[in-house]
Design an enzyme around this catalytic site. Structure first.
Site, PDB file in Angstrom:
ATOM      1  N   ARG A 105      -2.946 -25.677 -56.717  1.00 45.23           N
ATOM      2  CA  ARG A 105      -2.679 -26.452 -55.811  1.00 45.23           C
ATOM      3  C   ARG A 105      -4.384 -27.268 -56.234  1.00 45.23           C
ATOM      4  O   ARG A 105      -4.091 -28.334 -55.960  1.00 45.23           O
ATOM      5  CB  ARG A 105      -3.361 -25.681 -54.900  1.00 45.23           C
TER       6      ARG A 105
ATOM      7  N   THR B 260      -1.325  -9.152 -56.141  1.00 49.82           N
ATOM      8  CA  THR B 260      -2.663  -9.221 -55.529  1.00 49.82           C
ATOM      9  C   THR B 260      -2.744  -8.855 -54.001  1.00 49.82           C
ATOM     10  O   THR B 260      -2.867  -9.202 -53.199  1.00 49.82           O
ATOM     11  CB  THR B 260      -3.508 -10.345 -55.523  1.00 49.82           C
TER      12      THR B 260
ATOM     13  N   LYS C 256       8.692 -12.531 -63.652  1.00 51.27           N
ATOM     14  CA  LYS C 256       8.334 -11.073 -63.393  1.00 51.27           C
ATOM     15  C   LYS C 256       8.939  -9.963 -63.422  1.00 51.27           C
ATOM     16  O   LYS C 256       9.983  -9.767 -62.759  1.00 51.27           O
ATOM     17  CB  LYS C 256       7.311 -10.991 -62.112  1.00 51.27           C
TER      18      LYS C 256
ATOM     19  N   ASP D 141      12.938  -4.314 -64.121  1.00 56.37           N
ATOM     20  CA  ASP D 141      14.103  -3.060 -64.302  1.00 56.37           C
ATOM     21  C   ASP D 141      14.808  -2.486 -65.377  1.00 56.37           C
ATOM     22  O   ASP D 141      13.468  -1.931 -66.419  1.00 56.37           O
ATOM     23  CB  ASP D 141      15.842  -4.628 -64.427  1.00 56.37           C
TER      24      ASP D 141
ATOM     25  N   LYS E 291       2.795 -23.598 -66.325  1.00 58.36           N
ATOM     26  CA  LYS E 291       3.981 -21.838 -65.790  1.00 58.36           C
ATOM     27  C   LYS E 291       5.045 -22.651 -64.873  1.00 58.36           C
ATOM     28  O   LYS E 291       4.694 -23.088 -63.774  1.00 58.36           O
ATOM     29  CB  LYS E 291       2.394 -21.464 -64.739  1.00 58.36           C
TER      30      LYS E 291
HETATM   31  O1  C5P Z   1      -1.749 -23.062 -56.187  1.00 60.86           O
HETATM   32  P1  C5P Z   1      -2.504 -21.786 -56.537  1.00 60.86           P
HETATM   33  O2  C5P Z   1      -3.479 -21.787 -58.148  1.00 60.86           O
HETATM   34  O3  C5P Z   1      -3.236 -20.501 -55.730  1.00 60.86           O
HETATM   35  O4  C5P Z   1      -1.406 -20.983 -57.582  1.00 60.86           O
HETATM   36  C1  C5P Z   1      -1.578 -19.430 -58.280  1.00 60.86           C
HETATM   37  C2  C5P Z   1       0.158 -19.300 -59.023  1.00 60.86           C
HETATM   38  O5  C5P Z   1      -0.746 -17.868 -59.364  1.00 60.86           O
HETATM   39  C3  C5P Z   1       0.693 -19.384 -58.196  1.00 60.86           C
HETATM   40  O6  C5P Z   1       1.561 -19.608 -58.875  1.00 60.86           O
HETATM   41  C4  C5P Z   1       0.944 -17.929 -58.274  1.00 60.86           C
HETATM   42  O7  C5P Z   1       2.118 -17.368 -57.687  1.00 60.86           O
HETATM   43  C5  C5P Z   1       0.420 -17.558 -59.230  1.00 60.86           C
HETATM   44  N1  C5P Z   1      -0.448 -15.903 -58.548  1.00 60.86           N
HETATM   45  C6  C5P Z   1      -1.555 -15.909 -57.583  1.00 60.86           C
HETATM   46  N2  C5P Z   1      -1.901 -14.743 -57.593  1.00 60.86           N
HETATM   47  C7  C5P Z   1      -1.281 -13.429 -58.119  1.00 60.86           C
HETATM   48  C8  C5P Z   1      -0.102 -13.453 -58.814  1.00 60.86           C
HETATM   49  C9  C5P Z   1       0.633 -15.288 -59.010  1.00 60.86           C
HETATM   50  O8  C5P Z   1      -1.767 -16.789 -57.239  1.00 60.86           O
HETATM   51  N3  C5P Z   1      -1.467 -12.469 -58.017  1.00 60.86           N
END
Ligand code: C5P
Length: 237
Positions: A217, A127, A73, A76, A45
């Site tokens: 992460r 979220t 995302k 527009d 991603k």
């Molecule tokens: O590091 P982590 O596993 O939390 O990363 C989650 C990924 O999903 C990030 O790229 C974050 O921007 C994305 N994301 C999220 N929660 C959302 C929408 C997208 O954590 N509601």
């Protein structure tokens, strides 16, 4: 990736259902992770940070190691979204996000612009928005809005949706089995939840209907990202 039927994704090896969020500051760091994780996960991603810094070069560099999910995302007017999506269609990405809240015409425009080059994923409600935040912009609570936007987006032609783990069951019930559901907020059982208010384990998310799991992460900051990715894949049913 040419797969259009989510049931095929469900039948793929578990590691191919993992999407690694390459949320790192430099393209070198992202490409290094992608190189190490090539063949260990299904998707990479590329988010707004990398795309803002490097644009199409980021997609090209990461795409050398596997399928790219471009998380921009889009939101527009329909003409602008269609034109942006048709440019994205030339980059070689398999998945692209838009906001379902842009409405039926905008989602349709994104699907038309992307064409056969990839699949549009519609994001229902971020979220990061609490029900109080939603009320402050005169929007209904997430429990009401998420299934409604999921239906709107799929009826407008979006083949997939992004939703939080807690919404998976309601969204799957709203849109049926043929829609690709992608969820972030995944944390292995033994891992800190970071800033996610309601994280889910990989197994729970898959059981609740997720086809693809976005993990950042827990993999990118692990001492050994390959070991971490394999451990998460091993938790999937
Ligand atoms: O590091 P982590 O596993 O939390 O990363 C989650 C990924 O999903 C990030 O790229 C974050 O921007 C994305 N994301 C999220 N929660 C959302 C929408 C997208 O954590 N509601």
């Amino acid at each position: 990736m040419a797969v259009t039927d989510p049931t095929q994704e469900r039948a793929t090896p578990p590691h191919e259902r993992l999407v690694v969020a390459l949320d790192v500051p430099t393209l070198d760091a992202a490409a290094g992770l992608a190189r190490d994780l090539a063949g260990e996960v299904g998707w990479f991603k590329v988010g707004l940070e990398l795309f803002a810094a490097h644009g199409p070069a980021a997609v090209e560099a990461i795409g050398a190691y596997g399928p790219v999910f471009l998380d921009v995302k889009l939101h527009d007017i329909p003409t602008t979204v269609e034109r942006a999506a048709s440019r994205i269609a030339t980059l070689g990405v398999g998945l692209v996000t838009v906001h379902a809240g842009g409405g039926t015409a905008m989602v349709r425009a994104a699907v038309a612009g992307l064409g056969d080059a990839g699949r549009v994923l519609a994001v229902t409600v971020l979220t990061s928005m609490s029900d109080d935040d939603l009320a402050s912009v005169n929007a209904p609570p997430a429990a009401t809005q998420v299934p409604a936007l999921a239906r709107l987006a799929t009826e407008a032609g979006a083949p997939g949706l992004v939703c939080a783990p807690r919404d998976l069951t309601a969204v799957r019930a709203a849109v049926g089995p043929s829609v690709l559901l992608v969820t972030p907020g995944i944390r292995p059982g033994d891992r800190d939840v970071d800033d996610h208010a309601r994280a889910a384990t990989p197994r729970q998310a898959a059981q609740d209907g997720a086809d693809l799991l976005v993990v950042g992460r827990p993999i990118t900051r692990a001492d050994d990202p390959v070991v971490a990715a394999r451990a998460i894949a091993a938790e999937l049913p």
